[in-house]
Each structure stands twice: as structure tokens, then as C-alpha cells.
Design a protein around this motif. Structure first.
Motif, PDB file in Angstrom:
ATOM      1  N   ASP A 110      53.261  26.649  28.190  1.00  0.00           N
ATOM      2  CA  ASP A 110      53.776  26.186  26.906  1.00  0.00           C
ATOM      3  C   ASP A 110      54.862  25.151  27.167  1.00  0.00           C
ATOM      4  OD1 ASP A 110      54.099  25.943  24.229  1.00  0.00           O
ATOM      5  OD2 ASP A 110      55.170  27.840  23.938  1.00  0.00           O
ATOM      6  N   PRO A 111      54.645  23.880  26.804  1.00  0.00           N
ATOM      7  CA  PRO A 111      55.615  22.836  27.145  1.00  0.00           C
ATOM      8  C   PRO A 111      56.912  22.986  26.367  1.00  0.00           C
ATOM      9  CG  PRO A 111      53.918  21.958  25.707  1.00  0.00           C
ATOM     10  CD  PRO A 111      53.495  23.357  26.066  1.00  0.00           C
ATOM     11  N   SER A 112      57.995  22.553  26.991  1.00  0.00           N
ATOM     12  CA  SER A 112      59.291  22.557  26.322  1.00  0.00           C
ATOM     13  C   SER A 112      59.243  21.597  25.135  1.00  0.00           C
ATOM     14  CB  SER A 112      60.376  22.119  27.309  1.00  0.00           C
ATOM     15  OG  SER A 112      61.564  21.782  26.627  1.00  0.00           O
ATOM     16  N   PRO A 113      59.939  21.933  24.045  1.00  0.00           N
ATOM     17  CA  PRO A 113      59.957  21.034  22.883  1.00  0.00           C
ATOM     18  C   PRO A 113      60.500  19.649  23.223  1.00  0.00           C
ATOM     19  CG  PRO A 113      60.829  23.191  22.303  1.00  0.00           C
ATOM     20  CD  PRO A 113      60.677  23.190  23.788  1.00  0.00           C
ATOM     21  N   ASP A 114      61.294  19.559  24.300  1.00  0.00           N
ATOM     22  CA  ASP A 114      61.875  18.274  24.688  1.00  0.00           C
ATOM     23  C   ASP A 114      60.918  17.419  25.504  1.00  0.00           C
ATOM     24  OD1 ASP A 114      64.258  19.025  23.458  1.00  0.00           O
ATOM     25  OD2 ASP A 114      65.014  19.967  25.285  1.00  0.00           O
ATOM     26  N   ASN A 115      59.848  18.018  26.008  1.00  0.00           N
ATOM     27  CA  ASN A 115      58.892  17.287  26.842  1.00  0.00           C
ATOM     28  C   ASN A 115      57.752  16.726  26.008  1.00  0.00           C
ATOM     29  OD1 ASN A 115      60.448  18.063  29.007  1.00  0.00           O
ATOM     30  ND2 ASN A 115      59.076  19.692  29.661  1.00  0.00           N
ATOM     31  N   LEU A 116      57.227  15.596  26.410  1.00  0.00           N
ATOM     32  CA  LEU A 116      56.087  14.993  25.726  1.00  0.00           C
ATOM     33  C   LEU A 116      54.807  15.657  26.220  1.00  0.00           C
ATOM     34  CD1 LEU A 116      57.032  11.192  25.938  1.00  0.00           C
ATOM     35  CD2 LEU A 116      57.678  12.867  24.206  1.00  0.00           C
ATOM     36  N   PRO A 129      51.114  20.202  41.196  1.00  0.00           N
ATOM     37  CA  PRO A 129      50.855  19.480  42.426  1.00  0.00           C
ATOM     38  C   PRO A 129      51.990  19.618  43.431  1.00  0.00           C
ATOM     39  CG  PRO A 129      51.629  17.950  40.791  1.00  0.00           C
ATOM     40  CD  PRO A 129      51.537  19.310  40.114  1.00  0.00           C
ATOM     41  N   ASP A 130      51.712  19.218  44.656  1.00  0.00           N
ATOM     42  CA  ASP A 130      52.709  19.151  45.704  1.00  0.00           C
ATOM     43  C   ASP A 130      53.815  18.191  45.257  1.00  0.00           C
ATOM     44  OD1 ASP A 130      54.098  18.267  48.078  1.00  0.00           O
ATOM     45  OD2 ASP A 130      52.511  19.272  49.216  1.00  0.00           O
ATOM     46  N   SER A 131      55.061  18.590  45.438  1.00  0.00           N
ATOM     47  CA  SER A 131      56.181  17.784  44.936  1.00  0.00           C
ATOM     48  C   SER A 131      56.293  16.413  45.598  1.00  0.00           C
ATOM     49  CB  SER A 131      57.495  18.561  45.116  1.00  0.00           C
ATOM     50  OG  SER A 131      57.516  19.693  44.283  1.00  0.00           O
ATOM     51  N   ARG A 132      55.583  16.202  46.681  1.00  0.00           N
ATOM     52  CA  ARG A 132      55.662  14.900  47.346  1.00  0.00           C
ATOM     53  C   ARG A 132      55.108  13.780  46.481  1.00  0.00           C
ATOM     54  NH1 ARG A 132      52.943  16.506  52.987  1.00  0.00           N
ATOM     55  NH2 ARG A 132      51.677  17.655  51.480  1.00  0.00           N
ATOM     56  N   TRP A 133      54.333  14.123  45.437  1.00  0.00           N
ATOM     57  CA  TRP A 133      53.806  13.071  44.562  1.00  0.00           C
ATOM     58  C   TRP A 133      54.944  12.283  43.920  1.00  0.00           C
ATOM     59  CZ3 TRP A 133      54.920  12.664  39.383  1.00  0.00           C
ATOM     60  CH2 TRP A 133      55.492  13.786  38.771  1.00  0.00           C
ATOM     61  N   SER A 175      50.919  21.635  34.752  1.00  0.00           N
ATOM     62  CA  SER A 175      51.965  22.303  33.972  1.00  0.00           C
ATOM     63  C   SER A 175      53.237  21.470  33.936  1.00  0.00           C
ATOM     64  CB  SER A 175      52.268  23.670  34.596  1.00  0.00           C
ATOM     65  OG  SER A 175      52.887  23.499  35.863  1.00  0.00           O
ATOM     66  N   ASN A 176      54.253  22.021  33.294  1.00  0.00           N
ATOM     67  CA  ASN A 176      55.522  21.316  33.177  1.00  0.00           C
ATOM     68  C   ASN A 176      56.184  21.115  34.536  1.00  0.00           C
ATOM     69  OD1 ASN A 176      55.237  21.256  30.406  1.00  0.00           O
ATOM     70  ND2 ASN A 176      56.315  23.186  30.113  1.00  0.00           N
ATOM     71  N   LEU A 177      57.060  20.147  34.595  1.00  0.00           N
ATOM     72  CA  LEU A 177      57.744  19.801  35.835  1.00  0.00           C
ATOM     73  C   LEU A 177      58.840  20.807  36.188  1.00  0.00           C
ATOM     74  CD1 LEU A 177      58.287  15.993  35.185  1.00  0.00           C
ATOM     75  CD2 LEU A 177      56.539  17.027  36.608  1.00  0.00           C
ATOM     76  N   THR A 178      59.199  20.817  37.464  1.00  0.00           N
ATOM     77  CA  THR A 178      60.380  21.568  37.881  1.00  0.00           C
ATOM     78  C   THR A 178      61.613  20.779  37.449  1.00  0.00           C
ATOM     79  OG1 THR A 178      60.557  20.472  40.025  1.00  0.00           O
ATOM     80  CG2 THR A 178      59.123  22.424  39.894  1.00  0.00           C
ATOM     81  N   GLU A 179      62.747  21.436  37.416  1.00  0.00           N
ATOM     82  CA  GLU A 179      63.986  20.760  37.020  1.00  0.00           C
ATOM     83  C   GLU A 179      64.308  19.621  37.975  1.00  0.00           C
ATOM     84  OE1 GLU A 179      65.688  21.088  34.228  1.00  0.00           O
ATOM     85  OE2 GLU A 179      64.104  22.485  33.634  1.00  0.00           O
ATOM     86  N   SER A 180      64.050  19.821  39.266  1.00  0.00           N
ATOM     87  CA  SER A 180      64.317  18.773  40.251  1.00  0.00           C
ATOM     88  C   SER A 180      63.444  17.553  39.992  1.00  0.00           C
ATOM     89  CB  SER A 180      64.069  19.308  41.666  1.00  0.00           C
ATOM     90  OG  SER A 180      64.178  18.268  42.624  1.00  0.00           O
ATOM     91  N   GLU A 181      62.159  17.788  39.691  1.00  0.00           N
ATOM     92  CA  GLU A 181      61.251  16.674  39.426  1.00  0.00           C
ATOM     93  C   GLU A 181      61.654  15.922  38.159  1.00  0.00           C
ATOM     94  OE1 GLU A 181      57.330  18.716  41.531  1.00  0.00           O
ATOM     95  OE2 GLU A 181      57.723  18.998  39.390  1.00  0.00           O
ATOM     96  N   LYS A 182      62.049  16.664  37.142  1.00  0.00           N
ATOM     97  CA  LYS A 182      62.517  16.023  35.914  1.00  0.00           C
ATOM     98  C   LYS A 182      63.706  15.112  36.194  1.00  0.00           C
ATOM     99  CE  LYS A 182      61.252  19.793  32.748  1.00  0.00           C
ATOM    100  NZ  LYS A 182      61.797  20.818  31.825  1.00  0.00           N
ATOM    101  N   SER A 183      64.663  15.634  36.976  1.00  0.00           N
ATOM    102  CA  SER A 183      65.879  14.875  37.266  1.00  0.00           C
ATOM    103  C   SER A 183      65.562  13.599  38.030  1.00  0.00           C
ATOM    104  CB  SER A 183      66.856  15.740  38.076  1.00  0.00           C
ATOM    105  OG  SER A 183      67.266  16.862  37.332  1.00  0.00           O
ATOM    106  N   ARG A 184      64.628  13.689  38.967  1.00  0.00           N
ATOM    107  CA  ARG A 184      64.305  12.514  39.772  1.00  0.00           C
ATOM    108  C   ARG A 184      63.631  11.443  38.930  1.00  0.00           C
ATOM    109  NH1 ARG A 184      61.640  14.422  45.350  1.00  0.00           N
ATOM    110  NH2 ARG A 184      62.171  12.271  45.916  1.00  0.00           N
TER     111      ARG A 184
END
Length: 348
Positions: free
Chosen positions: A158-164, A112-116, A133-142
Motif C-alpha cells: 500500500d503506497p504512502s499517500p505522499d508517494n506517486l 530490486p537490488d539497491s544498486r539500481w 514496492s515502495n522505496l526504502t527511506e535511504s533510496e527516497k533520500s538519495r
């Protein structure tokens, strides 16, 4: 907490933000806007301040999770039955925990658009269920800065093992769908996948190939079409597979029930009867599948159960309970009326 401790915490927080303001050269008000998810900050400014916040290890202190009674679900859109099935599961599980659900429509199927994110940060839900799909690093940090957990449902990659994450056993689903058609005597089986960029599409196609290989049937790329999981896409790709009577498959595995609906319409356009002249099998088992004419044979992925599991992951994590980061749900074959044995007189 004593008044002295509260004053010390507030002073420490102000000092940290002041340090970040001084380090980045922006005002304390601008730093506060970024921290609180305000949209009236330039993208470049936001990135600089977010990096400084992240490097400093600063985490926004928010109200205790016991007071956060909101789950947010981020969809591409709600214009199909699949999304409604997922939403039902989210709402049912959230209600069982006396929580409310807010939904967001944004962007495309893969991301999705990052404004979400800005809206999520303003609302500060307990957690977010992401249908993409998985988040960007910026979205994860926020999200991490606000202690907001997230679970990816049916991840595109393929999701990162650290992500739910929660997903279905798509490979087995593709395998059992194709095995079913093979057991009915079909050997020329068309397949309409989802987008090639999505993990579930690749897994279902691999399951299809594995079933063919079990029967020593060579894989034929001419019988493969890339769809988009929509009814309109199923119609177009169904026509593409069926329009040439000399090369027409006797059965089609559509990668979603919505695509199967499109194949039904393509068959009607070409005056082909289902299942007498064409067997069709779908994937998902949405509520309307059993009421199609004829009732659709399909592979069931438990969408509502998967969505409910995503909500439970968020709640369990907030309470410090042990959870598995990746949950994979089994797929099962549901045989109805859209598939039948291939008759000897039918063309191959």
C-alpha cells in the motif's frame, strides 16, 4: 544570472560540502562521490554522509528539468509479456513528449537490488517509473537529493499517500471475474492468486470472496493456491487444483493471464478440455490472451494506459502542474471463449 551570483553560488556549495566533510570526518572528494552516486564508496561511509547531507538539507543542484529528456523504468526483468505491455506504454508516452527511455533490470518482484539507485543518480533522468514496492527511506533520500521524482506502478504494498503511484482496481477485477463464473452456474471455483505479500493479490482474492458471499457460497480455502504470476507457477498450481477428480473445481480464476497459460497446459496434461470441462478466466488482457486456444476470457487492466499515466505524472510534476498522488484505473471484463455455462452433467 550575473558572474557575481554564479561565483557566490559555487562558493556557497563548496562551503556546504566542506562543512559536511568536516562534520563526518571524510574528505571532500569522498563526500562528492556520495553526492554524485559513485559506487566506489563503502556502504557504511555512504550512509553516514547521506545522513549528514539529509540533515543539512543539502540538495544537489542539477541542470534545469527542461534539459532532462530521460525517463528511467526499473523492472524486475523483461522475460514476460506483462513487462512488455508496461514498457510499450512508457515508451509511447515518453516519445510523445520527445523524451527517451532507459530501462533497468534488477532484484526481485517485491524490491530490486539497491544498486539500481547508483545508475539512476549517474544518469539523472527527469524521473523514474518503478515496477515494484515502495522505496526504502535511504533510496527516497538519495533520489530527493537529486530532485528525481518517481512513480510506483502496480505497487506491491500500500503506497504512502505522499508517494506517486498508479494501479488498477484489483478488488473490482476479482469481483467481476468471479461474478462471471457464478453467472454461468459454477459454484466450485478455484483461484490462483499472486504472492500473498502483494497488495494486488490480496485485493483480487478479496473480490473473489465478496462475489462468493453475494451468492451465499462459503469460502473454501482448499480451492485457493498461491501463485507467482508466472506461467510455470500457473501450471504447477493448476495441476494441484485439478489432479484430484473428486475435488476438482469446474472453473479457475487465475490471477494473471500468464498463470492462465499455465492452467491451459495443466488441463492438457490431464486431458481436460477448455471450456467444455473447465472454464478459465485470467487477469490483465495482455496481447496474446485473445490468441490463445481457446481465446482467453479475462479481466482487463489497462497496462499501457497506466504506464503512460506514470510518465505524465513525472512530466506534470516537473512543470509544477497539479497532480493526484494516487491514480486507480478501472478494470473491465473481456468475455471470450474459455468460459461457458456449467452443464448439469458436469461434476460439482
Amino acid at each position: 544570472m550575473s558572474d557575481t551570483a554564479r561565483r557566490h553560488r559555487a562558493s556557497s556549495k563548496s562551503t556546504q560540502l566542506a562543512d559536511i566533510a568536516e562534520r563526518t570526518g571524510y574528505s571532500l572528494a569522498t563526500v562528492s562521490k556520495v553526492l554524485n552516486g559513485r559506487s566506489d564508496v563503502a556502504a557504511g561511509t555512504r550512509q553516514i554522509i547521506e545522513e549528514a547531507l539529509r540533515d543539512s538539507g543539502y540538495t544537489k543542484r542539477i541542470s534545469t528539468t527542461k534539459n532532462r529528456k530521460l525517463i528511467e523504468a526499473v523492472f524486475q526483468n523483461f522475460d514476460n509479456i506483462w513487462s512488455l505491455e508496461v514498457l510499450r506504454g512508457i515508451v509511447h508516452e515518453a516519445s510523445a513528449h520527445e523524451m527517451s527511455v532507459v530501462t533497468t533490470e534488477s532484484g526481485d518482484r517485491s524490491h530490486p537490488d539497491s544498486r539500481w539507485v547508483e545508475g539512476v543518480l549517474r544518469r539523472q533522468p527527469l524521473g523514474v517509473v518503478l515496477i515494484f514496492s515502495n522505496l526504502t527511506e535511504s533510496e527516497k533520500s538519495r533520489l530527493q537529493a537529486f530532485n528525481i521524482d518517481y512513480v510506483t506502478l502496480d505497487p506491491a504494498g500500500d503506497p504512502s499517500p505522499d508517494n506517486l503511484s498508479v494501479q488498477a482496481d484489483n478488488w473490482t477485477g476479482g469481483l467481476i471475474a468471479t461474478r462471471h463464473l457464478l453467472s454461468l452456474g459454477h459454484t466450485r471455483i478455484g483461484i490462483i492468486t499472486g504472492p500473498n505479500s502483494m497488495l494486488c493479490s490480496k485485493a483480487r482474492l478479496d473480490g473473489y470472496k465478496a462475489a462468493l458471499d453475494e451468492h451465499d457460497i462459503p469460502f473454501d480455502p482448499d480451492l485457493v493456491r498461491e501463485g507467482d504470476f508466472s506461467t510455470a507457477g500457473g501450471y504447477l498450481q493448476g495441476l494441484s487444483l485439478l489432479k484430484n477428480s473428486a475435488k476438482r473445481p469446474t472453473a479457475i480464476f487465475a490471477g494473471s493471464d500468464l498463470q492462465s497459460m499455465g492452467v491451459y497446459e495443466a488441463a492438457r496434461t490431464l486431458d481436460l478440455k477448455i471450456p467444455e470441462q473447465l472454464s478459465v478466466i485470467g487477469f490483465d488482457d495482455v496481447q496474446t490472451a485473445a490468441h490463445m486456444g481457446p481465446a482467453l476470457t479475462t479481466v482487463r487492466q489497462p497496462l499501457q494506459d497506466m504506464a503512460a499515466a506514470a510518465v505524465r505524472m513525472i512530466i506534470d510534476k516537473s512543470h509544477g502542474r497539479p497532480i493526484q498522488n494516487r491514480s486507480i484505473y478501472p478494470t473491465t471484463l473481456i468475455v471470450r471463449d474459455s468460459t461457458r455455462p456449467l452443464e448439469i452433467s458436469e461434476p460439482h
